[in-house]
Design a protein around this motif. Structure first.
Motif, short mmCIF file in Angstrom:
data_model
loop_
_atom_site.label_atom_id
_atom_site.label_comp_id
_atom_site.label_asym_id
_atom_site.label_seq_id
_atom_site.Cartn_x
_atom_site.Cartn_y
_atom_site.Cartn_z
N UNK A 247 8.71 3.60 9.22
CA UNK A 247 8.91 2.51 10.16
C UNK A 247 7.90 1.41 9.85
N UNK A 248 8.35 0.15 9.83
CA UNK A 248 7.40 -0.92 9.60
C UNK A 248 8.03 -2.28 9.55
N UNK A 249 7.21 -3.30 9.75
CA UNK A 249 7.66 -4.68 9.66
C UNK A 249 8.26 -5.19 10.95
N UNK B 155 0.84 -1.20 0.00
CA UNK B 155 0.00 0.00 0.00
C UNK B 155 0.87 1.25 0.00
N UNK B 156 1.89 1.24 0.86
CA UNK B 156 2.80 2.38 0.95
C UNK B 156 3.49 2.65 -0.38
N UNK B 157 4.02 1.58 -0.99
CA UNK B 157 4.76 1.74 -2.24
C UNK B 157 3.86 2.30 -3.33
N UNK B 158 2.63 1.79 -3.40
CA UNK B 158 1.70 2.28 -4.42
C UNK B 158 1.37 3.75 -4.18
N UNK C 298 2.63 0.13 8.78
CA UNK C 298 3.73 1.01 8.43
C UNK C 298 3.40 2.42 8.90
N UNK C 299 4.35 3.08 9.54
CA UNK C 299 4.18 4.45 9.99
C UNK C 299 5.11 5.36 9.19
N UNK C 300 4.59 6.45 8.69
CA UNK C 300 5.37 7.37 7.87
C UNK C 300 5.26 8.79 8.42
N UNK C 301 6.35 9.54 8.26
CA UNK C 301 6.36 10.96 8.59
C UNK C 301 6.85 11.73 7.37
N UNK C 302 6.18 12.81 7.08
CA UNK C 302 6.58 13.63 5.94
C UNK C 302 6.23 15.08 6.16
#
Length: 370
Positions: free
Chosen positions: A230-232, A205-208, A242-246
């Motif tokens: 961060x993930x996995x 999902x993240x990659x897409x 998966x956690x993302x910061x942007x």
């Protein structure tokens, strides 16, 4: 008027101090002592308690003998990593790192220039109005010191913040708003070797989502970035979280909002496509500022530049600084260039001549306040 040896020694002393964000105690204590030794009465506020740090901001009012508007001179006490055990190398006119850490000229150079300016004002008995010195904490992690400063104690009409790279004489008059973005993608865990078809990969999902995002330079006023992921938990488990910061930045609020919504939509659409979920939120880290060409603070800088034989130039920046917050509090403030180069890297360096010229320019600015 500038004492080159004294200025360099002061800078080198400050550089040696470890002063990471939220850990500025040693720097704060030293600066308070230096200001007290000059005969002033610095005050430390409780910003550290509010933000979980070990030090507050320093505010010190230097009373003047001239009836002109009060001004603020500002710099921040914290540095980025790698900033432990910094060793400065003096190579002719250049002060640089040993290649293992940052130098910390961001913003020890700003502090050293302000301290040298105060000494010269006193030694030369230069007339000036009230000057409020503000040394902030945690600038590098979201301008937290400036956000938690008690502005009821600040009477300054104009602010000169010494925290920008570039040629001496440049003033950053436009800076963007900044949205901090957080996203949590939720999939479904399954054994990656025995039944991967029963899982939903949060990584997929993240990659897409990221593949379909507009990131980097969006236009001349707008940028966006995904910076932390961060993930996995194991290679044999389909990742379920998966956690993302942007971030997104723009000097135009409508563009900032549009870019933030675009990033959110990419996450939502990817989650829907693969059967997962996404929690998305954002908050404004700081607002934009845009000083008009006829603002008084720029008039002061322009006149001072003429007195010093420096070419004055206004520039725009894609970065944020305490200047963003200070302008939002009704103080006409500008981010001044002090010659820092390759900041936030192990190749950081600064020219001694630039620090001397910045000090000379700052004194002329103080003399041109009317």
């Amino acid at each position: 008027m500038v004492n080159r040896t004294r200025l360099v020694d002061e800078f080198l002393e400050l550089v040696k101090i470890d002063s990471l964000s939220l850990k500025e105690r040693q720097m704060c204590d030293l600066l308070k002592q230096k200001l007290e030794n000059m005969g002033y009465m610095p005050v430390e506020d409780n910003a550290g308690e509010k933000i979980g740090g070990n030090s507050g901001n320093i505010v010190c009012t230097v009373k003047g003998n001239k009836k002109v508007p009060a001004i603020m001179l500002g710099a921040h006490m914290d540095t980025v990593v790698p900033g432990i055990g910094k060793k400065a190398i003096v190579d002719g006119d250049i002060i640089k790192t040993d290649g293992l850490t940052i130098l910390g000229g961001d913003d020890a150079s700003g502090i050293a220039i302000i301290l040298e300016t105060l000494k010269i004002l006193k030694e030369e008995n230069i007339p000036h109005g009230d000057i409020q010195i503000v040394f902030t904490v945690a600038e590098e992690i979201g301008l937290l010191g400036a956000k938690n400063l008690d502005y009821s104690k600040i009477q300054a009409k104009y602010g000169f913040i010494l925290d920008s790279d570039g040629r001496i004489g440049c003033a950053a008059v436009k800076a963007p708003s900044h949205n901090k973005i957080n996203a949590v993608i939720k999939g479904k865990a399954a054994h990656a070797g025995m039944e991967p078809e029963n899982g939903i990969s949060a990584f997929t999902i993240m990659a897409h989502a990221i593949t379909n995002m507009k990131l980097g330079r969006i236009d001349e006023e707008t940028t966006a970035n995904i910076g932390i992921i961060h993930g996995g938990t194991a290679t044999n488990i389909v990742c379920d979280r998966v956690e993302l910061e942007g971030e997104a930045r723009s000097r135009q609020q409508n563009k900032l909002q549009a870019q933030t919504e675009h990033i959110r939509d990419c996450f939502v659409q990817a989650a829907e496509k693969f059967g997962g979920q996404v929690d998305f939120d954002y908050e404004m880290e700081y607002p934009a500022y845009d000083l008009p060409a006829d603002s008084a603070v720029l008039g002061i800088m322009k006149s001072a530049a003429e007195d010093c034989g420096i070419v004055f130039e206004t520039v725009v920046t894609g970065g944020g600084s305490d200047t963003n917050i200070i302008n939002s509090k009704g103080i006409e403030a500008v981010d001044m260039s002090i010659g820092m180069t390759n900041v936030h890297s192990v190749k950081e360096q600064i020219s001694i001549k630039d620090m001397i010229d910045a000090t000379t320019y700052l004194i002329a600015i103080i003399q041109n306040v009317k």
